[in-house]
Design a protein around this motif. Sequence first.
Motif, PDB file in Angstrom:
ATOM      1  N   LYS A  45       0.846  -1.186   0.000  1.00 48.37           N
ATOM      2  CA  LYS A  45       0.000   0.000   0.000  1.00 48.37           C
ATOM      3  C   LYS A  45       0.885   1.241   0.000  1.00 48.37           C
ATOM      4  N   VAL A  46       0.342   2.307  -0.563  1.00 46.85           N
ATOM      5  CA  VAL A  46       1.038   3.587  -0.605  1.00 46.85           C
ATOM      6  C   VAL A  46       0.380   4.517   0.402  1.00 46.85           C
ATOM      7  N   ASP A  47       1.176   5.048   1.320  1.00 48.31           N
ATOM      8  CA  ASP A  47       0.699   6.021   2.289  1.00 48.31           C
ATOM      9  C   ASP A  47       1.241   7.391   1.913  1.00 48.31           C
ATOM     10  N   ALA A  48       0.372   8.365   1.788  1.00 43.97           N
ATOM     11  CA  ALA A  48       0.765   9.731   1.435  1.00 43.97           C
ATOM     12  C   ALA A  48       0.535  10.645   2.630  1.00 43.97           C
ATOM     13  N   SER A  49       1.445  11.578   2.806  1.00 45.61           N
ATOM     14  CA  SER A  49       1.317  12.551   3.888  1.00 45.61           C
ATOM     15  C   SER A  49       1.796  13.906   3.406  1.00 45.61           C
ATOM     16  N   GLN A  50       1.295  14.937   3.996  1.00 45.21           N
ATOM     17  CA  GLN A  50       1.727  16.288   3.670  1.00 45.21           C
ATOM     18  C   GLN A  50       1.606  17.160   4.902  1.00 45.21           C
ATOM     19  N   SER A  51       2.446  18.172   4.962  1.00 42.14           N
ATOM     20  CA  SER A  51       2.440  19.092   6.089  1.00 42.14           C
ATOM     21  C   SER A  51       2.852  20.474   5.619  1.00 42.14           C
ATOM     22  N   ALA A  52       2.443  21.484   6.350  1.00 38.03           N
ATOM     23  CA  ALA A  52       2.797  22.872   6.035  1.00 38.03           C
ATOM     24  C   ALA A  52       2.954  23.644   7.338  1.00 38.03           C
ATOM     25  N   LYS A  53       3.858  24.631   7.335  1.00 32.62           N
ATOM     26  CA  LYS A  53       4.062  25.452   8.525  1.00 32.62           C
ATOM     27  C   LYS A  53       4.617  26.809   8.121  1.00 32.62           C
ATOM     28  N   ASN A  54       4.431  27.781   8.972  1.00 28.32           N
ATOM     29  CA  ASN A  54       5.070  29.087   8.813  1.00 28.32           C
ATOM     30  C   ASN A  54       5.488  29.603  10.185  1.00 28.32           C
ATOM     31  N   GLU A  55       6.462  30.504  10.171  1.00 26.18           N
ATOM     32  CA  GLU A  55       7.017  31.034  11.408  1.00 26.18           C
ATOM     33  C   GLU A  55       6.102  32.115  11.957  1.00 26.18           C
ATOM     34  N   VAL A  56       5.950  32.132  13.279  1.00 25.24           N
ATOM     35  CA  VAL A  56       5.111  33.148  13.917  1.00 25.24           C
ATOM     36  C   VAL A  56       5.694  34.538  13.745  1.00 25.24           C
ATOM     37  N   ASP A  57       7.022  34.582  13.868  1.00 24.14           N
ATOM     38  CA  ASP A  57       7.680  35.890  13.784  1.00 24.14           C
ATOM     39  C   ASP A  57       7.866  36.347  12.346  1.00 24.14           C
ATOM     40  N   HIS A  58       7.800  35.399  11.422  1.00 30.65           N
ATOM     41  CA  HIS A  58       7.994  35.736  10.010  1.00 30.65           C
ATOM     42  C   HIS A  58       6.866  35.096   9.202  1.00 30.65           C
ATOM     43  N   PRO A  59       5.695  35.689   9.187  1.00 32.45           N
ATOM     44  CA  PRO A  59       4.524  35.070   8.548  1.00 32.45           C
ATOM     45  C   PRO A  59       4.664  34.867   7.048  1.00 32.45           C
ATOM     46  N   LEU A  60       5.601  35.588   6.422  1.00 32.21           N
ATOM     47  CA  LEU A  60       5.755  35.423   4.985  1.00 32.21           C
ATOM     48  C   LEU A  60       6.656  34.243   4.624  1.00 32.21           C
ATOM     49  N   ILE A  61       7.290  33.687   5.622  1.00 36.05           N
ATOM     50  CA  ILE A  61       8.151  32.524   5.377  1.00 36.05           C
ATOM     51  C   ILE A  61       7.300  31.255   5.540  1.00 36.05           C
ATOM     52  N   PHE A  62       7.133  30.505   4.472  1.00 37.57           N
ATOM     53  CA  PHE A  62       6.252  29.324   4.437  1.00 37.57           C
ATOM     54  C   PHE A  62       7.054  28.095   3.981  1.00 37.57           C
ATOM     55  N   SER A  63       6.811  26.971   4.629  1.00 36.08           N
ATOM     56  CA  SER A  63       7.475  25.724   4.220  1.00 36.08           C
ATOM     57  C   SER A  63       6.480  24.568   4.311  1.00 36.08           C
ATOM     58  N   GLY A  64       6.701  23.546   3.537  1.00 36.32           N
ATOM     59  CA  GLY A  64       5.821  22.378   3.540  1.00 36.32           C
ATOM     60  C   GLY A  64       6.520  21.142   2.997  1.00 36.32           C
ATOM     61  N   THR A  65       5.951  19.985   3.285  1.00 35.65           N
ATOM     62  CA  THR A  65       6.515  18.719   2.800  1.00 35.65           C
ATOM     63  C   THR A  65       5.392  17.828   2.268  1.00 35.65           C
ATOM     64  N   ILE A  66       5.689  17.080   1.257  1.00 35.14           N
ATOM     65  CA  ILE A  66       4.793  16.059   0.704  1.00 35.14           C
ATOM     66  C   ILE A  66       5.598  14.778   0.556  1.00 35.14           C
ATOM     67  N   SER A  67       5.067  13.672   1.076  1.00 36.40           N
ATOM     68  CA  SER A  67       5.825  12.418   1.019  1.00 36.40           C
ATOM     69  C   SER A  67       4.901  11.252   0.698  1.00 36.40           C
TER      70      SER A  67
END
Length: 623
Positions: free
Chosen positions: A554-576
């Motif tokens: 079976k294939v399990d997919a996951s994804q996540s996203a986050k941004n810094e409280v002090d720097h709201p314009l900085i965004f990062s995420g992962t897909i696996s």
Amino acid sequence: MKGLTTFEDPFRPLYEKWSVGVWLASSLLSALVTFVSPYPSFLFYWLSAFFLVMAAVRAWPAMKLWQVQAAMGDSRELPMLTREELMEICAQRPDSLFMGWGFEWTQEQAQITYTLGRYSPEKLVPRREGDMGHKWIHGIGAMTEKPLFVPFDHLGTHTLIVGTTGAGKTRTFDSLIAQTIARGMSVLIIDPKGDKEMCESARMACVELGRPDDFVYFHPAHPEKSVRIDPLKNFNRPTELASRIASLIPSETGSDPFAAFAMMAINKLCESLLFIHEKPSLILLRRLLEGGMYGLMIKVIETHAERVMPGYDANGSELKDGWVHLAKPYVNKGKGSAEENKALALIQFYRDIVMKDHSNPIVEGLMASIEHDSSHFGKMVTSLMPVLTMLTSGAMGELLSPNYDDPDDERPITDFGKITRNGQVAYIGLDSLSDAMVASAVGALFLSDLTAVAGDRYNFGTKDDMGVKVALFVDEAAEVVNPPLIQLLNKGRGSGFSVYLATQTLSDFITRLGSKDMAYKVLGNINNIFFLRANDIGTQEYLADALPQVIVRKVDASQSAKNEVDHPLIFSGTISESLSEEEVPLVAADLMSCIPNLEGFAKMSAGRFVKWRSFILVPKKAA
């Protein structure tokens, strides 16, 4: 599944259709350019051909996936075959039995089933209104489906058909019975509920083969049309008759003293009757236990005394040293009723005169029964008398204890030894819906007699006897299963017996036999099991546990996203995505409750496992 570490979801959208469309459009455009381009045409033709090849390359896997998905939604009607069509199919493999159509169920099908279970099957394969079960189960391998044949040699190791009410057990029996009759086998059908269609199907099979006189019909609800069957006809030793009847006594343990005493009492009566050349019957045994054994005792002593101390010479004159002369003083001194008086007097005569030099265990055994305390004797056979009463009351008494000397009763008298020797077809209806207790007792008694016939064929059968193979079909087998049937399963193959059992659940065997171990003795002697739809959890788990475990992916997919409280314009995420493996049964247990009518799984000898669908046998082509 394309490799050991790759994974293909057969239910994903056909993304390739867009790629195929682009390649086809490109091929068409390239061909059209030749009309307006100054360059040589062959360049664009080659390019167009290349685009077509790429479209075909991308279309091939898409076509395979589309076929899988389309087959799963294919709502096939139940096939119907006439006997003529069935015989044409059987002619392709005369050494085998045609079961229907099927395909091998392997890890690939287990993978598809597991993957589909992660979705909603109803969304992928909508079910039509009125359909029973999931059509997609068989649709998984419908593209590789082919006629399913089972060699007769394999069926000699016995067959069990399991399925809930209405799943198709009886209709499957119809097709098997028709084929075994056409093969020239002696066919015995024990049907507790008395299915009219099964009876008529067996009768018509005999008629169409030109053997209408070979059909034998027995049914307690129709005594006027039924043959009379003697269930005590076939035996080698009197103990067989005693154990046959005693086995019908309800008992929670195998060491019930009441059952043991009843068996001993019946054995003494049977030995005594055979000793005076009188045939035991159920009615006669009941009469002796209820009315007393004094008359039998008189005949037994007189018979023995005549053999060892003849009472008359060749001229008919009384001998002074013969038993008639020596017994007169004892008879004249007796008191009481005439029969009792004479019996007790002869017992004393036997002890004083005959026993010294000519003792006989049969005479002494019957003497012990007569001299046993009458009240205690009556209590010890209390559990036996209801059984004998059921089997000898009303019309049942005439059917099971036929009077061979009655000239007014024209109904045929037969027995299972005669039926098997002559290669006949016997339908035995037990009418369990009207009287389940009597039906169970009669069925168990018949099975005990059949086991004796199998033993006789094995020990003393000639080449002609063994040349006629016997197929025994027992519908609703849990209602009549008993230790003799287990013996028949265990050793019947050497006697030319093939046994076909049908039951609703495996738990029915446990309930009937009193323990799971005894039920597993039945299953342990059966090599071919056909599972139709089953709602019983125990039956489902038995199938799952009896099959090997396989690895699915079976294939399990996951994804996540986050941004810094002090720097709201900085965004990062992962897909696996991750590919993992899991061990599961070859068939999931809960899949058993979703099978449509006349479909199922089959676990056959030599470890073969298939998904299978049967058919309905009809007298003529449906309009």
